[in-house]
Design a protein around this motif. Structure first.
Motif, PDB file in Angstrom:
ATOM      1  N   UNK A 142       0.819  -1.217   0.000  1.00 46.22           N
ATOM      2  CA  UNK A 142       0.000   0.000   0.000  1.00 46.22           C
ATOM      3  C   UNK A 142       0.857   1.273   0.000  1.00 46.22           C
ATOM      4  N   UNK A 200       0.905   4.254  -2.796  1.00 43.25           N
ATOM      5  CA  UNK A 200       0.778   5.682  -2.464  1.00 43.25           C
ATOM      6  C   UNK A 200       1.903   6.492  -3.122  1.00 43.25           C
ATOM      7  N   UNK A 215       1.190   6.909  -6.707  1.00 45.68           N
ATOM      8  CA  UNK A 215       0.160   7.947  -6.940  1.00 45.68           C
ATOM      9  C   UNK A 215       0.782   9.339  -6.873  1.00 45.68           C
ATOM     10  N   UNK A 216       1.627   9.550  -5.854  1.00 46.79           N
ATOM     11  CA  UNK A 216       2.300  10.849  -5.704  1.00 46.79           C
ATOM     12  C   UNK A 216       3.149  11.147  -6.936  1.00 46.79           C
ATOM     13  N   UNK A 230       1.002  12.153  -9.795  1.00 47.34           N
ATOM     14  CA  UNK A 230       0.540  13.526  -9.576  1.00 47.34           C
ATOM     15  C   UNK A 230       1.614  14.527  -9.956  1.00 47.34           C
ATOM     16  N   UNK A 246       1.567  17.483 -12.765  1.00 52.28           N
ATOM     17  CA  UNK A 246       1.875  18.901 -12.485  1.00 52.28           C
ATOM     18  C   UNK A 246       2.959  19.385 -13.448  1.00 52.28           C
ATOM     19  N   UNK A 258       1.612  19.907 -16.988  1.00 53.94           N
ATOM     20  CA  UNK A 258       0.818  21.148 -17.064  1.00 53.94           C
ATOM     21  C   UNK A 258       1.722  22.374 -17.113  1.00 53.94           C
ATOM     22  N   UNK A 259       2.769  22.324 -16.242  1.00 55.17           N
ATOM     23  CA  UNK A 259       3.715  23.437 -16.186  1.00 55.17           C
ATOM     24  C   UNK A 259       4.359  23.672 -17.541  1.00 55.17           C
ATOM     25  N   UNK A 319      -5.336   3.119   5.169  1.00 53.43           N
ATOM     26  CA  UNK A 319      -4.351   3.365   4.121  1.00 53.43           C
ATOM     27  C   UNK A 319      -5.034   3.886   2.848  1.00 53.43           C
ATOM     28  N   UNK A 320      -6.183   3.288   2.491  1.00 52.84           N
ATOM     29  CA  UNK A 320      -6.925   3.731   1.305  1.00 52.84           C
ATOM     30  C   UNK A 320      -7.341   5.195   1.487  1.00 52.84           C
ATOM     31  N   UNK A 329      -5.793   7.431   3.297  1.00 51.12           N
ATOM     32  CA  UNK A 329      -4.585   8.268   3.189  1.00 51.12           C
ATOM     33  C   UNK A 329      -4.234   8.496   1.719  1.00 51.12           C
ATOM     34  N   UNK A 330      -4.409   7.399   0.920  1.00 47.32           N
ATOM     35  CA  UNK A 330      -4.122   7.513  -0.521  1.00 47.32           C
ATOM     36  C   UNK A 330      -5.056   8.541  -1.158  1.00 47.32           C
ATOM     37  N   UNK A 376      -3.937  11.943  -0.334  1.00 47.47           N
ATOM     38  CA  UNK A 376      -2.763  12.338  -1.128  1.00 47.47           C
ATOM     39  C   UNK A 376      -3.202  12.799  -2.511  1.00 47.47           C
ATOM     40  N   UNK A 377      -4.118  11.997  -3.148  1.00 45.76           N
ATOM     41  CA  UNK A 377      -4.601  12.351  -4.495  1.00 45.76           C
ATOM     42  C   UNK A 377      -5.285  13.711  -4.448  1.00 45.76           C
ATOM     43  N   UNK A 410      -2.790  16.406  -4.262  1.00 47.89           N
ATOM     44  CA  UNK A 410      -2.155  16.563  -5.575  1.00 47.89           C
ATOM     45  C   UNK A 410      -3.047  17.373  -6.505  1.00 47.89           C
ATOM     46  N   UNK A 416      -3.011  20.938  -5.688  1.00 50.77           N
ATOM     47  CA  UNK A 416      -1.759  21.555  -6.136  1.00 50.77           C
ATOM     48  C   UNK A 416      -1.836  21.879  -7.629  1.00 50.77           C
ATOM     49  N   UNK A 417      -2.310  20.903  -8.421  1.00 45.86           N
ATOM     50  CA  UNK A 417      -2.441  21.117  -9.876  1.00 45.86           C
ATOM     51  C   UNK A 417      -3.350  22.322 -10.132  1.00 45.86           C
ATOM     52  N   UNK A 453      -1.595  25.601  -9.353  1.00 45.08           N
ATOM     53  CA  UNK A 453      -0.640  25.948 -10.424  1.00 45.08           C
ATOM     54  C   UNK A 453      -1.363  26.501 -11.636  1.00 45.08           C
TER      55      UNK A 453
END
Lengths: 169, 169
Positions: free
Chosen positions: A1, A5, A8-9, A12, A16, A19-20, B1-2, B4-5, B8-9, B12, B15-16, B19
């Motif tokens: 898991x 994660x 996934x990061x 992401x 980003x 896009x930048x 954990x799912x 938390x994932x 995180x998404x 992200x 953040x996108x 930007x």
């Protein structure tokens, strides 16, 4: 898991970054268009470099209306590169300057140096010594009109010294 | 954990989005600067609207050099809105036009209509009927120079008909 994660990061961050890159390249394209638009301020072809005996630095002249006995008027465009200037000179019938871009100076003998810029109109009376040119930081684009040419066009004189050029008084 | 994932998404994507907002607003600012730069093509203030008895449509005139007995020269700037044009008129000492932006027409009586554009210089001889104005699609910015004003400046005549305006011959 934990691995998923991290993955996934990573995805992401790649998104980003993509896009930048896309957006920055989009902005860059606009900047180039803007730079070209600014270059279009040069309304006329650059023409020929003014002779060293009449100019300090590089000044480019293109004639737009040649002298004749119908209009008795000479019109042209000069682009002075930064810090370039004419010698002192006299127009027997005077001169009108129309500044189309940039920043520069005009001085009539015995008077204070004037700063001239885009949109300004400057008149120099007949038989009066004057010089004009660009500022040290910016070039100068100027249309010149010499009227009543049956009285004469121009009499060139000595260069404008660095002291004269730099003295705002 | 799912959970938390998912969190995180979510971070992200925020953040996108952030930007995107920052970069798009950056691009927009450049576009505004560009639009202003393009508006700066208008070298001089718009001035006053030309009177309806001398112009069809909206033409804006600003005087740059007033007539006097030293230079005997009148200089000014006209902005013709798209499809606007002057009446037929005569300059007893002729006229010189310098096109600084846009596209328009100039016609001397009995001659073909000329298309004129940025950078063009047009001479209209003394005592000859002519008209000038913008094209239907684009405005026209033009400096005018009237020399030898001791002979007279302008004699206004009848409007340019739609047929005359549209006839390229």
């Amino acid at each position: 898991m934990v691995n998923m994660q991290k993955k996934t990061i990573k995805i992401c961050f790649i998104t980003v970054a993509a896009f930048l890159v896309l957006l920055i390249s989009g902005c860059k394209e606009q900047t180039v268009t803007k730079a070209n638009a600014s270059r279009e301020q040069m309304l006329f072809p650059k023409g020929q470099q003014g002779p060293a005996e009449n100019f300090t630095g590089k000044a480019w002249n293109i004639g737009l209306v040649a002298n004749d006995s119908i209009y008795n008027t000479v019109v042209g465009n000069v682009y002075f590169e930064p810090a370039a200037r004419s010698n002192w000179h006299i127009h027997p019938a005077g001169q009108i300057l129309i500044i189309t871009d940039g920043v520069g100076y005009h001085q009539i003998k015995g008077q204070a140096r004037q700063t001239i810029k885009k949109g300004d109109v400057v008149k120099c009376p007949p038989n009066v010594m004057h010089w004009h040119g660009a500022s040290p930081e910016s070039g100068l684009y100027q249309l010149y009109i010499i009227p009543n040419t049956e009285k004469g066009i121009v009499q060139w004189m000595h260069p404008v010294s660095d002291e004269e050029y730099n003295n705002a008084k």
